[in-house]
Design a protein around this motif. Structure first.
Motif, PDB file in Angstrom:
ATOM      1  N   UNK A 135       0.870  -1.179   0.000  1.00 31.58           N
ATOM      2  CA  UNK A 135       0.000   0.000   0.000  1.00 31.58           C
ATOM      3  C   UNK A 135       0.907   1.229   0.000  1.00 31.58           C
ATOM      4  N   UNK A 136       0.791   2.097  -0.997  1.00 29.42           N
ATOM      5  CA  UNK A 136       1.601   3.308  -1.053  1.00 29.42           C
ATOM      6  C   UNK A 136       0.667   4.512  -1.060  1.00 29.42           C
ATOM      7  N   UNK A 137       0.882   5.417  -0.106  1.00 28.80           N
ATOM      8  CA  UNK A 137       0.008   6.581   0.065  1.00 28.80           C
ATOM      9  C   UNK A 137       0.851   7.852   0.241  1.00 28.80           C
ATOM     10  N   UNK A 138       0.239   8.975   0.008  1.00 27.86           N
ATOM     11  CA  UNK A 138       0.926  10.259   0.140  1.00 27.86           C
ATOM     12  C   UNK A 138       1.139  10.591   1.614  1.00 27.86           C
ATOM     13  N   UNK A 139       2.313  11.140   1.913  1.00 29.51           N
ATOM     14  CA  UNK A 139       2.818  11.257   3.273  1.00 29.51           C
ATOM     15  C   UNK A 139       2.367  12.531   3.984  1.00 29.51           C
ATOM     16  N   UNK A 140       1.553  12.361   5.036  1.00 30.19           N
ATOM     17  CA  UNK A 140       1.059  13.499   5.808  1.00 30.19           C
ATOM     18  C   UNK A 140       2.153  14.170   6.625  1.00 30.19           C
ATOM     19  N   UNK A 141       3.294  13.505   6.805  1.00 36.63           N
ATOM     20  CA  UNK A 141       4.385  14.070   7.612  1.00 36.63           C
ATOM     21  C   UNK A 141       5.281  15.019   6.826  1.00 36.63           C
ATOM     22  N   UNK A 142       4.993  15.183   5.544  1.00 40.96           N
ATOM     23  CA  UNK A 142       5.774  16.080   4.699  1.00 40.96           C
ATOM     24  C   UNK A 142       4.985  17.378   4.503  1.00 40.96           C
ATOM     25  N   UNK A 143       5.248  18.413   5.288  1.00 36.88           N
ATOM     26  CA  UNK A 143       4.433  19.638   5.229  1.00 36.88           C
ATOM     27  C   UNK A 143       4.516  20.348   3.882  1.00 36.88           C
ATOM     28  N   UNK A 144       5.661  20.273   3.236  1.00 36.40           N
ATOM     29  CA  UNK A 144       5.808  20.916   1.931  1.00 36.40           C
ATOM     30  C   UNK A 144       4.902  20.261   0.900  1.00 36.40           C
ATOM     31  N   UNK A 145       4.831  18.941   0.942  1.00 36.64           N
ATOM     32  CA  UNK A 145       3.985  18.200   0.008  1.00 36.64           C
ATOM     33  C   UNK A 145       2.515  18.512   0.252  1.00 36.64           C
ATOM     34  N   UNK A 146       2.095  18.484   1.510  1.00 36.61           N
ATOM     35  CA  UNK A 146       0.698  18.757   1.845  1.00 36.61           C
ATOM     36  C   UNK A 146       0.297  20.155   1.384  1.00 36.61           C
ATOM     37  N   UNK A 182       3.602 -10.048   9.002  1.00 31.55           N
ATOM     38  CA  UNK A 182       4.475  -8.925   9.368  1.00 31.55           C
ATOM     39  C   UNK A 182       4.013  -7.672   8.663  1.00 31.55           C
ATOM     40  N   UNK A 183       4.165  -6.523   9.320  1.00 32.48           N
ATOM     41  CA  UNK A 183       3.901  -5.226   8.700  1.00 32.48           C
ATOM     42  C   UNK A 183       5.171  -4.391   8.776  1.00 32.48           C
ATOM     43  N   UNK A 184       5.510  -3.750   7.676  1.00 32.83           N
ATOM     44  CA  UNK A 184       6.739  -2.952   7.599  1.00 32.83           C
ATOM     45  C   UNK A 184       6.437  -1.674   6.844  1.00 32.83           C
ATOM     46  N   UNK A 185       7.122  -0.593   7.217  1.00 34.31           N
ATOM     47  CA  UNK A 185       6.943   0.680   6.540  1.00 34.31           C
ATOM     48  C   UNK A 185       8.260   1.114   5.894  1.00 34.31           C
ATOM     49  N   UNK A 186       8.186   1.403   4.614  1.00 32.56           N
ATOM     50  CA  UNK A 186       9.335   1.857   3.854  1.00 32.56           C
ATOM     51  C   UNK A 186       9.029   3.228   3.251  1.00 32.56           C
ATOM     52  N   UNK A 187      10.063   3.885   2.761  1.00 33.61           N
ATOM     53  CA  UNK A 187       9.925   5.235   2.220  1.00 33.61           C
ATOM     54  C   UNK A 187       9.942   5.200   0.693  1.00 33.61           C
ATOM     55  N   UNK A 188       9.157   6.114   0.122  1.00 33.50           N
ATOM     56  CA  UNK A 188       9.055   6.182  -1.338  1.00 33.50           C
ATOM     57  C   UNK A 188       9.002   7.649  -1.765  1.00 33.50           C
ATOM     58  N   UNK A 189       9.879   8.000  -2.696  1.00 32.58           N
ATOM     59  CA  UNK A 189       9.859   9.345  -3.265  1.00 32.58           C
ATOM     60  C   UNK A 189      10.550  10.377  -2.404  1.00 32.58           C
ATOM     61  N   UNK A 228      10.788  14.588   4.713  1.00 30.80           N
ATOM     62  CA  UNK A 228      11.264  14.881   3.359  1.00 30.80           C
ATOM     63  C   UNK A 228      10.776  13.844   2.343  1.00 30.80           C
ATOM     64  N   UNK A 229      10.074  12.845   2.814  1.00 27.81           N
ATOM     65  CA  UNK A 229       9.659  11.736   1.952  1.00 27.81           C
ATOM     66  C   UNK A 229       8.268  11.981   1.390  1.00 27.81           C
ATOM     67  N   UNK A 230       8.069  11.602   0.141  1.00 23.71           N
ATOM     68  CA  UNK A 230       6.811  11.890  -0.551  1.00 23.71           C
ATOM     69  C   UNK A 230       5.690  10.934  -0.164  1.00 23.71           C
ATOM     70  N   UNK A 231       6.022   9.643  -0.016  1.00 19.89           N
ATOM     71  CA  UNK A 231       4.958   8.661   0.221  1.00 19.89           C
ATOM     72  C   UNK A 231       5.371   7.609   1.246  1.00 19.89           C
ATOM     73  N   UNK A 232       4.360   7.070   1.886  1.00 23.65           N
ATOM     74  CA  UNK A 232       4.530   5.999   2.871  1.00 23.65           C
ATOM     75  C   UNK A 232       4.195   4.677   2.177  1.00 23.65           C
ATOM     76  N   UNK A 233       5.097   3.716   2.250  1.00 21.04           N
ATOM     77  CA  UNK A 233       4.860   2.397   1.668  1.00 21.04           C
ATOM     78  C   UNK A 233       4.692   1.385   2.799  1.00 21.04           C
TER      79      UNK A 233
END
Length: 238
Positions: A135-146, A182-189, A228-233
């Motif tokens: 599942x890849x979604x746009x990252x709410x932790x990136x204020x510039x992106x939001x 297992x659940x894991x979170x990786x960074x994308x973009x 600084x990351x665009x999306x959450x994977x």
């Protein structure tokens, strides 16, 4: 959120622009799963560029979306690439259980406010996957992106989306009741995407790096901070 009836015409307006860009999701999927999987199903495939890339890498791939008209155009353009496209409802898939090693989507959840509907999509995604659901979604932790998307959404509905951080993704997954090992979170973009722009970086990056950038950049994302990351994977091992 974008009205479902408006989505096909809206997406086709952006199709050529998206097809002209690097297949970042395809690069990312091949980097992390190419050696562990041979078959992929992409839900909400949009421009189809990532499904095509994975097919070119020798994987069995099916690209799906609700927009049958755009899929017919993609099938016409890429009929020799080995990536069939077919209409499919991500919440009611026709594929048998355990049909694909990896079932993934990028930017699908961000189109929906209704968590109950997202749960149905996730249940179907997990049902037809053998090894991994991604599942890849746009990252709410990136204020510039939001902020950027909010401004663009004033003129273009394509940017009117929902943002997630990794904890909110985890909460949706847990609330769905799907089973996983297992659940894991990786960074994308992120800023490392500049390495896909050969003209801008060829003076600074050794030529030997260029052929392997598709495999290197997805790993380099992991060095960035979340803001600084665009999306959450989110990767579910099944």
């Amino acid at each position: 959120m974008i009205n479902n009836d408006a989505w096909p015409s809206l997406w086709r307006r952006h199709l050529d622009k998206y097809l002209s860009k690097p297949a970042r999701t395809g690069f990312w999927m091949d980097t992390w799963f190419g050696s562990r999987a041979s078959s992929f199903l992409e839900l909400g495939c949009g421009s189809g560029r990532d499904s095509v890339y994975l097919a070119e890498r020798g994987h069995t791939v099916v690209g799906t979306d609700l927009d049958a008209e755009t899929l017919a155009e993609l099938q016409r353009r890429f009929e020799d690439k080995g990536a069939p496209f077919q209409p499919a409802d991500a919440a009611n898939l026709d594929f048998p259980d355990n049909s694909f090693d990896v079932v993934f989507h990028n930017g699908l959840w961000v189109l929906f406010d209704d968590d109950q509907f997202i749960h149905r999509m996730l249940e179907e995604q997990v049902r037809v996957a053998r090894k991994y659901a991604v599942i890849i979604v746009h990252n709410a932790e990136n204020p510039t992106l939001v902020k950027s998307f909010g401004k663009r959404a004033e003129e273009d509905e394509l940017y009117d989306i929902r943002f997630f951080d990794h904890e909110s993704v985890r909460a949706v997954v847990e609330a769905s009741g799907v089973r996983y090992k297992e659940i894991e979170f990786l960074k994308f973009g992120g800023r490392m995407d500049l390495l896909y722009q050969k003209k801008r970086v060829k003076k600074f990056v050794p030529n030997v790096f260029w052929p392997v950038r598709h495999l290197a950049v997805p790993r380099l994302y992991q060095m960035e901070s979340w803001d600084k990351i665009e999306r959450v994977a989110c990767v579910l091992t099944l």
